[in-house]
Structures are given as structure tokens and as C-alpha cells.
Design a protein around this motif. Structure first.
Motif, PDB file in Angstrom:
ATOM      1  N   ALA A 192      -9.994  54.698  16.714  1.00 21.95           N
ATOM      2  CA  ALA A 192      -9.066  54.229  15.679  1.00 21.95           C
ATOM      3  C   ALA A 192      -9.093  52.702  15.582  1.00 21.95           C
ATOM      4  O   ALA A 192      -9.086  52.137  14.479  1.00 21.95           O
ATOM      5  CB  ALA A 192      -7.652  54.728  15.975  1.00 21.95           C
ATOM      6  N   LEU A 193      -9.148  52.026  16.733  1.00 16.66           N
ATOM      7  CA  LEU A 193      -9.241  50.563  16.736  1.00 16.66           C
ATOM      8  C   LEU A 193     -10.545  50.111  16.072  1.00 16.66           C
ATOM      9  O   LEU A 193     -10.555  49.163  15.288  1.00 16.66           O
ATOM     10  CB  LEU A 193      -9.171  50.024  18.164  1.00 16.66           C
ATOM     11  CG  LEU A 193      -7.879  50.248  18.945  1.00 16.66           C
ATOM     12  CD1 LEU A 193      -8.035  49.741  20.370  1.00 16.66           C
ATOM     13  CD2 LEU A 193      -6.701  49.586  18.257  1.00 16.66           C
TER      14      LEU A 193
ATOM     15  N   THR B 204      -7.021  45.293  25.458  1.00 14.48           N
ATOM     16  CA  THR B 204      -7.917  44.289  26.026  1.00 14.48           C
ATOM     17  C   THR B 204      -9.058  44.964  26.783  1.00 14.48           C
ATOM     18  O   THR B 204     -10.225  44.586  26.646  1.00 14.48           O
ATOM     19  CB  THR B 204      -7.153  43.338  26.964  1.00 14.48           C
ATOM     20  OG1 THR B 204      -6.116  42.705  26.218  1.00 14.48           O
ATOM     21  CG2 THR B 204      -8.070  42.288  27.558  1.00 14.48           C
ATOM     22  N   TYR B 205      -8.724  45.990  27.578  1.00 10.11           N
ATOM     23  CA  TYR B 205      -9.755  46.729  28.308  1.00 10.11           C
ATOM     24  C   TYR B 205     -10.755  47.372  27.334  1.00 10.11           C
ATOM     25  O   TYR B 205     -11.970  47.261  27.517  1.00 10.11           O
ATOM     26  CB  TYR B 205      -9.128  47.805  29.200  1.00 10.11           C
ATOM     27  CG  TYR B 205     -10.167  48.685  29.838  1.00 10.11           C
ATOM     28  CD1 TYR B 205     -10.868  48.266  30.967  1.00 10.11           C
ATOM     29  CD2 TYR B 205     -10.493  49.919  29.281  1.00 10.11           C
ATOM     30  CE1 TYR B 205     -11.855  49.055  31.532  1.00 10.11           C
ATOM     31  CE2 TYR B 205     -11.479  50.725  29.846  1.00 10.11           C
ATOM     32  CZ  TYR B 205     -12.157  50.281  30.964  1.00 10.11           C
ATOM     33  OH  TYR B 205     -13.138  51.070  31.502  1.00 10.11           O
ATOM     34  N   ILE B 206     -10.241  48.036  26.296  1.00 11.40           N
ATOM     35  CA  ILE B 206     -11.113  48.704  25.314  1.00 11.40           C
ATOM     36  C   ILE B 206     -12.039  47.686  24.646  1.00 11.40           C
ATOM     37  O   ILE B 206     -13.241  47.924  24.512  1.00 11.40           O
ATOM     38  CB  ILE B 206     -10.268  49.436  24.244  1.00 11.40           C
ATOM     39  CG1 ILE B 206      -9.571  50.653  24.838  1.00 11.40           C
ATOM     40  CG2 ILE B 206     -11.105  49.820  23.024  1.00 11.40           C
ATOM     41  CD1 ILE B 206     -10.465  51.827  25.147  1.00 11.40           C
ATOM     42  N   PHE B 207     -11.496  46.537  24.224  1.00 16.79           N
ATOM     43  CA  PHE B 207     -12.325  45.537  23.551  1.00 16.79           C
ATOM     44  C   PHE B 207     -13.373  44.965  24.492  1.00 16.79           C
ATOM     45  O   PHE B 207     -14.493  44.669  24.072  1.00 16.79           O
ATOM     46  CB  PHE B 207     -11.462  44.417  22.963  1.00 16.79           C
ATOM     47  CG  PHE B 207     -10.505  44.912  21.916  1.00 16.79           C
ATOM     48  CD1 PHE B 207     -10.898  45.836  20.963  1.00 16.79           C
ATOM     49  CD2 PHE B 207      -9.204  44.472  21.904  1.00 16.79           C
ATOM     50  CE1 PHE B 207     -10.013  46.306  20.006  1.00 16.79           C
ATOM     51  CE2 PHE B 207      -8.306  44.928  20.946  1.00 16.79           C
ATOM     52  CZ  PHE B 207      -8.713  45.846  20.003  1.00 16.79           C
TER      53      PHE B 207
ATOM     54  N   ASN C  53      -3.571  37.795   6.172  1.00 17.27           N
ATOM     55  CA  ASN C  53      -2.888  39.087   6.235  1.00 17.27           C
ATOM     56  C   ASN C  53      -2.841  39.565   7.687  1.00 17.27           C
ATOM     57  O   ASN C  53      -3.818  39.426   8.418  1.00 17.27           O
ATOM     58  CB  ASN C  53      -3.634  40.116   5.380  1.00 17.27           C
ATOM     59  CG  ASN C  53      -2.953  41.465   5.376  1.00 17.27           C
ATOM     60  OD1 ASN C  53      -1.764  41.564   5.105  1.00 17.27           O
ATOM     61  ND2 ASN C  53      -3.716  42.498   5.681  1.00 17.27           N
ATOM     62  N   THR C  54      -1.720  40.110   8.117  1.00 17.06           N
ATOM     63  CA  THR C  54      -1.607  40.630   9.479  1.00 17.06           C
ATOM     64  C   THR C  54      -1.463  42.143   9.432  1.00 17.06           C
ATOM     65  O   THR C  54      -0.670  42.679   8.656  1.00 17.06           O
ATOM     66  CB  THR C  54      -0.408  40.015  10.221  1.00 17.06           C
ATOM     67  OG1 THR C  54       0.778  40.257   9.473  1.00 17.06           O
ATOM     68  CG2 THR C  54      -0.600  38.529  10.409  1.00 17.06           C
ATOM     69  N   ILE C  55      -2.230  42.806  10.265  1.00 19.83           N
ATOM     70  CA  ILE C  55      -2.215  44.263  10.350  1.00 19.83           C
ATOM     71  C   ILE C  55      -1.693  44.652  11.722  1.00 19.83           C
ATOM     72  O   ILE C  55      -2.297  44.313  12.737  1.00 19.83           O
ATOM     73  CB  ILE C  55      -3.626  44.851  10.166  1.00 19.83           C
ATOM     74  CG1 ILE C  55      -4.234  44.397   8.842  1.00 19.83           C
ATOM     75  CG2 ILE C  55      -3.577  46.376  10.258  1.00 19.83           C
ATOM     76  CD1 ILE C  55      -5.725  44.697   8.731  1.00 19.83           C
ATOM     77  N   VAL C  56      -0.587  45.351  11.750  1.00 17.45           N
ATOM     78  CA  VAL C  56      -0.030  45.870  12.998  1.00 17.45           C
ATOM     79  C   VAL C  56      -0.478  47.319  13.117  1.00 17.45           C
ATOM     80  O   VAL C  56      -0.332  48.099  12.171  1.00 17.45           O
ATOM     81  CB  VAL C  56       1.515  45.790  12.992  1.00 17.45           C
ATOM     82  CG1 VAL C  56       2.097  46.590  14.129  1.00 17.45           C
ATOM     83  CG2 VAL C  56       1.968  44.354  13.066  1.00 17.45           C
ATOM     84  N   ALA C  57      -1.020  47.680  14.270  1.00 16.49           N
ATOM     85  CA  ALA C  57      -1.420  49.067  14.515  1.00 16.49           C
ATOM     86  C   ALA C  57      -0.723  49.544  15.779  1.00 16.49           C
ATOM     87  O   ALA C  57      -0.764  48.875  16.811  1.00 16.49           O
ATOM     88  CB  ALA C  57      -2.926  49.175  14.670  1.00 16.49           C
TER      89      ALA C  57
ATOM     90  N   ARG D  43      -0.691  53.493  11.604  1.00 14.08           N
ATOM     91  CA  ARG D  43      -0.395  54.374  12.738  1.00 14.08           C
ATOM     92  C   ARG D  43      -1.710  54.813  13.371  1.00 14.08           C
ATOM     93  O   ARG D  43      -2.639  55.230  12.668  1.00 14.08           O
ATOM     94  CB  ARG D  43       0.393  55.596  12.240  1.00 14.08           C
ATOM     95  CG  ARG D  43       0.881  56.500  13.329  1.00 14.08           C
ATOM     96  CD  ARG D  43       2.374  56.339  13.535  1.00 14.08           C
ATOM     97  NE  ARG D  43       2.834  57.123  14.644  1.00 14.08           N
ATOM     98  CZ  ARG D  43       3.540  58.228  14.535  1.00 14.08           C
ATOM     99  NH1 ARG D  43       3.893  58.684  13.348  1.00 14.08           N
ATOM    100  NH2 ARG D  43       3.923  58.869  15.607  1.00 14.08           N
ATOM    101  N   ILE D  44      -1.794  54.676  14.691  1.00 13.94           N
ATOM    102  CA  ILE D  44      -3.003  55.049  15.425  1.00 13.94           C
ATOM    103  C   ILE D  44      -2.626  55.971  16.582  1.00 13.94           C
ATOM    104  O   ILE D  44      -1.454  56.051  16.953  1.00 13.94           O
ATOM    105  CB  ILE D  44      -3.766  53.805  15.946  1.00 13.94           C
ATOM    106  CG1 ILE D  44      -2.869  52.958  16.854  1.00 13.94           C
ATOM    107  CG2 ILE D  44      -4.320  52.985  14.785  1.00 13.94           C
ATOM    108  CD1 ILE D  44      -3.586  51.783  17.506  1.00 13.94           C
ATOM    109  N   PRO D  45      -3.590  56.667  17.171  1.00 14.04           N
ATOM    110  CA  PRO D  45      -3.291  57.545  18.323  1.00 14.04           C
ATOM    111  C   PRO D  45      -2.811  56.741  19.527  1.00 14.04           C
ATOM    112  O   PRO D  45      -3.110  55.554  19.668  1.00 14.04           O
ATOM    113  CB  PRO D  45      -4.635  58.210  18.634  1.00 14.04           C
ATOM    114  CG  PRO D  45      -5.490  57.985  17.437  1.00 14.04           C
ATOM    115  CD  PRO D  45      -4.993  56.742  16.770  1.00 14.04           C
ATOM    116  N   SER D  46      -2.112  57.406  20.396  1.00 17.51           N
ATOM    117  CA  SER D  46      -1.616  56.783  21.621  1.00 17.51           C
ATOM    118  C   SER D  46      -2.743  56.641  22.642  1.00 17.51           C
ATOM    119  O   SER D  46      -3.500  57.585  22.871  1.00 17.51           O
ATOM    120  CB  SER D  46      -0.504  57.638  22.219  1.00 17.51           C
ATOM    121  OG  SER D  46      -0.194  57.203  23.523  1.00 17.51           O
ATOM    122  N   PRO D  47      -2.850  55.480  23.302  1.00 13.45           N
ATOM    123  CA  PRO D  47      -3.867  55.329  24.339  1.00 13.45           C
ATOM    124  C   PRO D  47      -3.583  56.223  25.545  1.00 13.45           C
ATOM    125  O   PRO D  47      -4.502  56.574  26.284  1.00 13.45           O
ATOM    126  CB  PRO D  47      -3.801  53.849  24.708  1.00 13.45           C
ATOM    127  CG  PRO D  47      -2.474  53.378  24.253  1.00 13.45           C
ATOM    128  CD  PRO D  47      -2.080  54.256  23.101  1.00 13.45           C
TER     129      PRO D  47
END
Length: 158
Positions: free
Chosen positions: A70-71, A91-94, A33-37, A56-60
Motif C-alpha cells: 500500500a505504501l 522507516t523499517y519498510i522504506f 500537497n500533503t498526503i496522510v496515510a 486509508r491503508i492496511p495495518s502494519p
């Protein structure tokens, strides 16, 4: 299309980038399953037949920590096994919060110590030199365009 899956999922945070399509195709073709956020209401990849779910997630740009939270919330879902970042902010957040995310998923991003020189030009140039990667040298020039604006421009030569 907000639905949860009973299958293993891969999470693809994205904006409007087209590269998310290729990140979704292979897992979907193998039954994952693929989840697009995205912060956008209807990102193009959410319309793909390879998209199993859209969130739907908040804008970075609006609030980076809210975006991170949210991620992390999606990463904590039991069906989500890994994350495929398609944008530099993710990538930075992760990398920056790697330990928090690795409690839940397998990450494909480097640790922040590896990534930090890429975001810091004072460290990037010496790292490139140490790796024998060509580095552009700044050279001031007076181009017609720069002169028209009343300033000097910097050009890069390799």
C-alpha cells in the motif's frame, strides 16, 4: 478526503501520532500537497488544515507486506516526490525495500545496513560502544515490586 493533487505531494504514513502535524505544516505552507496515510479511519492529522488528502491503508500489525504494498502504491503516484516516515515500522519498510521505493520517490531513511544494528540488540551495544555512546549495564536487583510478583527484575544503570 481522498482526492488527488495536481501539485507536488509529500506522503506522511502515520498511525495516531501527533508528530505528523509538524511534518505536514511546513510543506503545506510552501504549497506542497500533503498526503496522510493511516490504517485508522479518521486519524487526527487528517483533520488538520495542512492535510491535503487522507488515504486509508492496511495495518502494519495485520500484514506487514500488505502494508508495504500500500505504501509503494502511494509512492508510485506521479505527484508524490518524497515520504516523511513518522513511525518506526514505515522507516523499517522504506529501508528494507529501499530500491523499490527509490524508483518512485526520494527517501529520507537510511539504508537497511545502517538501520539493522538499531533493531538488533546484539549489534546495537557494540555499535554504541564503538561510537562512545553510554550503554546501560544490566544489574539484577530484588525490588519490592518484583518480589511481590515472585520474580527478580533487571534495572539499568548508566
Amino acid at each position: 478526503m481522498a482526492r488527488r493533487s495536481d501539485r507536488e505531494s509529500v506522503f506522511v504514513p502515520m498511525g495516531l501520532e501527533s508528530k505528523a502535524y509538524s511534518c505536514m505544516r511546513s510543506p503545506a505552507q510552501h504549497g506542497v500537497n500533503t498526503i496522510v496515510a493511516s490504517e485508522y479511519k479518521d486519524p487526527p492529522a487528517a483533520s488538520s488544515r495542512f492535510c491535503g488528502e487522507s488515504v486509508r491503508i492496511p495495518s502494519p500489525e495485520d500484514d506487514l507486506l500488505e502494508y508495504r504494498d500500500a505504501l509503494l502504491e502511494i509512492a508510485a503516484r506521479p505527484d508524490v516526490k518524497t515520504i516523511l516516515p513518522t513511525r518506526s515500522r514505515a522507516t523499517y519498510i522504506f529501508s528494507r525495500y529501499q530500491s523499490a521505493f527509490e524508483e518512485h520517490v526520494s527517501l529520507v531513511t537510511p539504508p537497511i545496513e545502517t538501520l539493522r544494528p538499531v533493531h538488533d540488540r546484539a549489534r546495537l551495544v557494540p555499535a554504541a560502544d564503538d561510537s562512545a555512546v553510554p550503554v546501560p549495564a544490566p544489574k539484577l536487583s530484588s525490588s519490592a515490586t518484583a518480589s511481590a510478583w515472585g520474580r527478580t527484575s533487571a534495572t539499568w544503570t548508566c
